[in-house]
Design a protein around this motif. Structure first.
Motif, PDB file in Angstrom:
ATOM      1  N   ARG A   1       3.151 -26.112  11.270  1.00  9.19           N
ATOM      2  CA  ARG A   1       4.232 -25.374  11.931  1.00  9.19           C
ATOM      3  C   ARG A   1       4.611 -24.103  11.196  1.00  9.19           C
ATOM      4  NH1 ARG A   1       7.250 -28.302  15.678  1.00  9.19           N
ATOM      5  NH2 ARG A   1       6.653 -30.481  15.904  1.00  9.19           N
ATOM      6  N   ARG A   2       4.038 -23.898   9.992  1.00  8.12           N
ATOM      7  CA  ARG A   2       4.405 -22.768   9.145  1.00  8.12           C
ATOM      8  C   ARG A   2       5.913 -22.766   8.877  1.00  8.12           C
ATOM      9  NH1 ARG A   2       0.835 -18.652   8.383  1.00  8.12           N
ATOM     10  NH2 ARG A   2       2.515 -17.101   8.301  1.00  8.12           N
ATOM     11  N   GLU A   3       6.422 -23.934   8.511  1.00  5.95           N
ATOM     12  CA  GLU A   3       7.839 -24.099   8.218  1.00  5.95           C
ATOM     13  C   GLU A   3       8.029 -24.637   6.813  1.00  5.95           C
ATOM     14  OE1 GLU A   3       9.595 -25.099  12.703  1.00  5.95           O
ATOM     15  OE2 GLU A   3       9.445 -26.695  11.199  1.00  5.95           O
ATOM     16  N   VAL A   4       9.132 -24.245   6.199  1.00  4.56           N
ATOM     17  CA  VAL A   4       9.488 -24.728   4.867  1.00  4.56           C
ATOM     18  C   VAL A   4      10.895 -25.301   4.950  1.00  4.56           C
ATOM     19  CG1 VAL A   4       9.805 -24.133   2.439  1.00  4.56           C
ATOM     20  CG2 VAL A   4       8.057 -22.955   3.799  1.00  4.56           C
ATOM     21  N   ARG A   5      11.040 -26.562   4.563  1.00  3.75           N
ATOM     22  CA  ARG A   5      12.341 -27.231   4.627  1.00  3.75           C
ATOM     23  C   ARG A   5      12.775 -27.680   3.242  1.00  3.75           C
ATOM     24  NH1 ARG A   5      14.450 -28.491   9.435  1.00  3.75           N
ATOM     25  NH2 ARG A   5      13.122 -28.151  11.285  1.00  3.75           N
ATOM     26  N   SER A   6      14.052 -27.563   3.020  1.00  2.00           N
ATOM     27  CA  SER A   6      14.655 -28.065   1.790  1.00  2.00           C
ATOM     28  C   SER A   6      15.740 -29.055   2.178  1.00  2.00           C
ATOM     29  CB  SER A   6      15.261 -26.914   0.980  1.00  2.00           C
ATOM     30  OG  SER A   6      16.436 -26.433   1.601  1.00  2.00           O
ATOM     31  N   GLU A   7      16.456 -29.535   1.183  1.00  3.10           N
ATOM     32  CA  GLU A   7      17.560 -30.455   1.469  1.00  3.10           C
ATOM     33  C   GLU A   7      18.660 -29.762   2.250  1.00  3.10           C
ATOM     34  OE1 GLU A   7      18.519 -31.546  -2.481  1.00  3.10           O
ATOM     35  OE2 GLU A   7      16.956 -33.092  -2.630  1.00  3.10           O
ATOM     36  N   ARG A   8      18.661 -28.434   2.218  1.00  2.78           N
ATOM     37  CA  ARG A   8      19.679 -27.668   2.946  1.00  2.78           C
ATOM     38  C   ARG A   8      19.242 -27.361   4.378  1.00  2.78           C
ATOM     39  NH1 ARG A   8      19.206 -24.868  -2.022  1.00  2.78           N
ATOM     40  NH2 ARG A   8      18.096 -23.183  -0.959  1.00  2.78           N
ATOM     41  N   GLY A   9      17.998 -27.686   4.726  1.00  2.00           N
ATOM     42  CA  GLY A   9      17.502 -27.416   6.066  1.00  2.00           C
ATOM     43  C   GLY A   9      16.332 -26.443   6.046  1.00  2.00           C
ATOM     44  N   LEU A  10      16.062 -25.837   7.192  1.00  2.00           N
ATOM     45  CA  LEU A  10      14.933 -24.922   7.341  1.00  2.00           C
ATOM     46  C   LEU A  10      15.220 -23.620   6.599  1.00  2.00           C
ATOM     47  CD1 LEU A  10      12.191 -24.674   8.872  1.00  2.00           C
ATOM     48  CD2 LEU A  10      13.460 -23.513  10.679  1.00  2.00           C
ATOM     49  N   LEU A  11      14.268 -23.194   5.759  1.00  2.00           N
ATOM     50  CA  LEU A  11      14.414 -21.945   5.025  1.00  2.00           C
ATOM     51  C   LEU A  11      13.886 -20.790   5.871  1.00  2.00           C
ATOM     52  CD1 LEU A  11      13.273 -22.898   1.400  1.00  2.00           C
ATOM     53  CD2 LEU A  11      15.578 -22.908   2.362  1.00  2.00           C
ATOM     54  N   GLU A  12      14.593 -19.694   5.883  1.00  2.00           N
ATOM     55  CA  GLU A  12      14.165 -18.512   6.627  1.00  2.00           C
ATOM     56  C   GLU A  12      13.334 -17.627   5.715  1.00  2.00           C
ATOM     57  OE1 GLU A  12      17.291 -16.455   8.562  1.00  2.00           O
ATOM     58  OE2 GLU A  12      18.046 -18.206   9.630  1.00  2.00           O
ATOM     59  N   LEU A  13      12.023 -17.674   5.891  1.00  2.00           N
ATOM     60  CA  LEU A  13      11.096 -16.878   5.105  1.00  2.00           C
ATOM     61  C   LEU A  13      10.378 -15.894   6.008  1.00  2.00           C
ATOM     62  CD1 LEU A  13       9.378 -19.613   2.870  1.00  2.00           C
ATOM     63  CD2 LEU A  13      11.466 -18.316   2.393  1.00  2.00           C
ATOM     64  N   THR A  14      10.083 -14.716   5.486  1.00  2.00           N
ATOM     65  CA  THR A  14       9.225 -13.799   6.229  1.00  2.00           C
ATOM     66  C   THR A  14       7.792 -14.328   6.183  1.00  2.00           C
ATOM     67  OG1 THR A  14       8.652 -12.437   4.317  1.00  2.00           O
ATOM     68  CG2 THR A  14      10.689 -11.876   5.498  1.00  2.00           C
ATOM     69  N   GLY A  15       6.930 -13.756   7.028  1.00  2.00           N
ATOM     70  CA  GLY A  15       5.543 -14.195   7.025  1.00  2.00           C
ATOM     71  C   GLY A  15       4.879 -14.010   5.670  1.00  2.00           C
ATOM     72  N   THR A  16       5.179 -12.896   4.999  1.00  2.00           N
ATOM     73  CA  THR A  16       4.569 -12.641   3.705  1.00  2.00           C
ATOM     74  C   THR A  16       5.120 -13.586   2.639  1.00  2.00           C
ATOM     75  OG1 THR A  16       4.436 -10.323   4.352  1.00  2.00           O
ATOM     76  CG2 THR A  16       3.975 -10.831   2.053  1.00  2.00           C
ATOM     77  N   GLU A  17       6.416 -13.870   2.692  1.00  2.00           N
ATOM     78  CA  GLU A  17       7.005 -14.824   1.742  1.00  2.00           C
ATOM     79  C   GLU A  17       6.379 -16.207   1.916  1.00  2.00           C
ATOM     80  OE1 GLU A  17      11.433 -12.726   1.501  1.00  2.00           O
ATOM     81  OE2 GLU A  17      11.082 -14.445   2.810  1.00  2.00           O
ATOM     82  N   TYR A  18       6.176 -16.605   3.172  1.00  2.00           N
ATOM     83  CA  TYR A  18       5.549 -17.911   3.416  1.00  2.00           C
ATOM     84  C   TYR A  18       4.129 -17.949   2.866  1.00  2.00           C
ATOM     85  CZ  TYR A  18       3.201 -21.709   5.841  1.00  2.00           C
ATOM     86  OH  TYR A  18       2.448 -22.818   6.109  1.00  2.00           O
TER      87      TYR A  18
ATOM     88  N   LEU B   1       5.886  -4.730   4.147  1.00  3.91           N
ATOM     89  CA  LEU B   1       5.199  -5.956   3.735  1.00  3.91           C
ATOM     90  C   LEU B   1       6.162  -7.122   3.654  1.00  3.91           C
ATOM     91  CD1 LEU B   1       2.862  -4.501   0.962  1.00  3.91           C
ATOM     92  CD2 LEU B   1       2.221  -5.173   3.277  1.00  3.91           C
ATOM     93  N   GLU B   2       7.364  -6.872   3.150  1.00  5.03           N
ATOM     94  CA  GLU B   2       8.338  -7.951   3.033  1.00  5.03           C
ATOM     95  C   GLU B   2       8.771  -8.465   4.401  1.00  5.03           C
ATOM     96  OE1 GLU B   2      11.487  -6.346   0.671  1.00  5.03           O
ATOM     97  OE2 GLU B   2      10.576  -7.003  -1.204  1.00  5.03           O
ATOM     98  N   LEU B   3       8.790  -7.598   5.397  1.00  4.94           N
ATOM     99  CA  LEU B   3       9.194  -7.999   6.737  1.00  4.94           C
ATOM    100  C   LEU B   3       8.092  -8.747   7.473  1.00  4.94           C
ATOM    101  CD1 LEU B   3      11.154  -4.825   7.884  1.00  4.94           C
ATOM    102  CD2 LEU B   3      12.101  -7.061   7.265  1.00  4.94           C
ATOM    103  N   GLY B   4       6.899  -8.833   6.885  1.00  4.48           N
ATOM    104  CA  GLY B   4       5.845  -9.634   7.492  1.00  4.48           C
ATOM    105  C   GLY B   4       4.641  -8.867   7.973  1.00  4.48           C
ATOM    106  N   ALA B   5       4.598  -7.550   7.743  1.00  3.38           N
ATOM    107  CA  ALA B   5       3.400  -6.791   8.114  1.00  3.38           C
ATOM    108  C   ALA B   5       2.223  -7.246   7.249  1.00  3.38           C
ATOM    109  CB  ALA B   5       3.640  -5.294   7.931  1.00  3.38           C
ATOM    110  N   ASP B   6       1.031  -7.235   7.832  1.00  3.29           N
ATOM    111  CA  ASP B   6      -0.161  -7.667   7.101  1.00  3.29           C
ATOM    112  C   ASP B   6      -0.799  -6.538   6.307  1.00  3.29           C
ATOM    113  OD1 ASP B   6      -0.977 -10.604   8.174  1.00  3.29           O
ATOM    114  OD2 ASP B   6       0.028  -9.459   9.736  1.00  3.29           O
TER     115      ASP B   6
END
Length: 238
Positions: free
Chosen positions: A151-168, A95-100
């Protein structure tokens, strides 16, 4: 008719399973290797993947991770993991890796069909090719954080955050209603479309991983015996 791609090195599984799923208007095709699956995804359109955990070339967990981390159009395709590795730790990892969804072997074909229908129904409610929304509706803006839902993207002041599909999906669920408390069962039922059963522990682990990626920008508050909430006020009023 929904088209499904089964990735499983057990060649004897595909035929009987395809016959059974056809009763539910589900057309199943099969490959035995991840490389063959990627070739099919590049050439054809499928509505969901059924992914075995133990595969040649790479295991299903690594395949799911690479699928979700890639930039290809099919990176958001629904994935149901179907594997003999059925202990709770492996379910959480999947699930954490993005499985539905996650269904351990041996399984009942009727349960598999029901879970696939739930995944596909949820996909129809949030289609990938939806009409373009106004820019203000396609983004959620907070102090130091922006969620681009188109775009299903999350950005912070540090740049693009790497989130799994489930985290997003979890972040989007909480951020759309800042201050609202979601119980563990609420989160599982909203994200997975199924009963919580043993997966309540998966929510705790998922929130912990997301919290580490967002801090100190966002406070994901834990309310004892209640659940979780997104505590940062919106930067711009809706």
């Amino acid at each position: 008719m929904h088209r499904l791609l089964l990735i499983d090195d057990d060649e004897a599984l595909a035929g009987p399973l395809a016959q059974y799923l056809a009763r539910f208007d589900l057309q199943l095709e099969a490959v035995t290797r991840p490389s063959a699956a990627l070739a099919r995804l590049a050439a054809e359109r499928f509505d969901a993947l059924i992914l075995d955990g133990m595969l040649p070339e790479m295991d299903g967990f690594e395949f799911c991770r690479r699928l979700r981390a890639g930039s290809e159009p099919w990176r958001d395709i629904p994935v149901l993991m179907l594997t003999a590795r059925g202990d709770l730790t492996d379910r959480v990892v999947g699930l954490e890796l993005g499985a539905d969804d996650y269904l351990p072997k041996p399984f009942e074909p009727r349960e598999l069909a029901a879970r696939l229908q739930t995944i596909l129904r949820r996909t129809r409610l949030t289609p990938v090719a939806a009409p373009a929304a106004p820019a203000s509706a396609a983004r959620l803006s907070f102090e130091g954080l922006e969620i681009d839902t188109a775009r299903r993207e999350v950005r912070s002041e540090r740049g693009l955050l790497e989130l799994t599909g489930t985290e997003y999906e979890l972040l989007l669920l909480l951020a759309r209603e800042p201050g609202r408390v979601f119980s563990r069962d609420d989160i599982l039922n909203r994200l997975r479309g199924q009963e919580a059963e043993l997966f309540t522990r998966a929510v705790d682990i998922l929130v912990s991983r997301l919290r580490r990626k967002l801090e100190p920008l966002v406070a994901l508050k834990t309310l004892r015996n209640a659940g979780y909430c997104f505590a940062l006020p919106e930067k711009f009023a809706p």
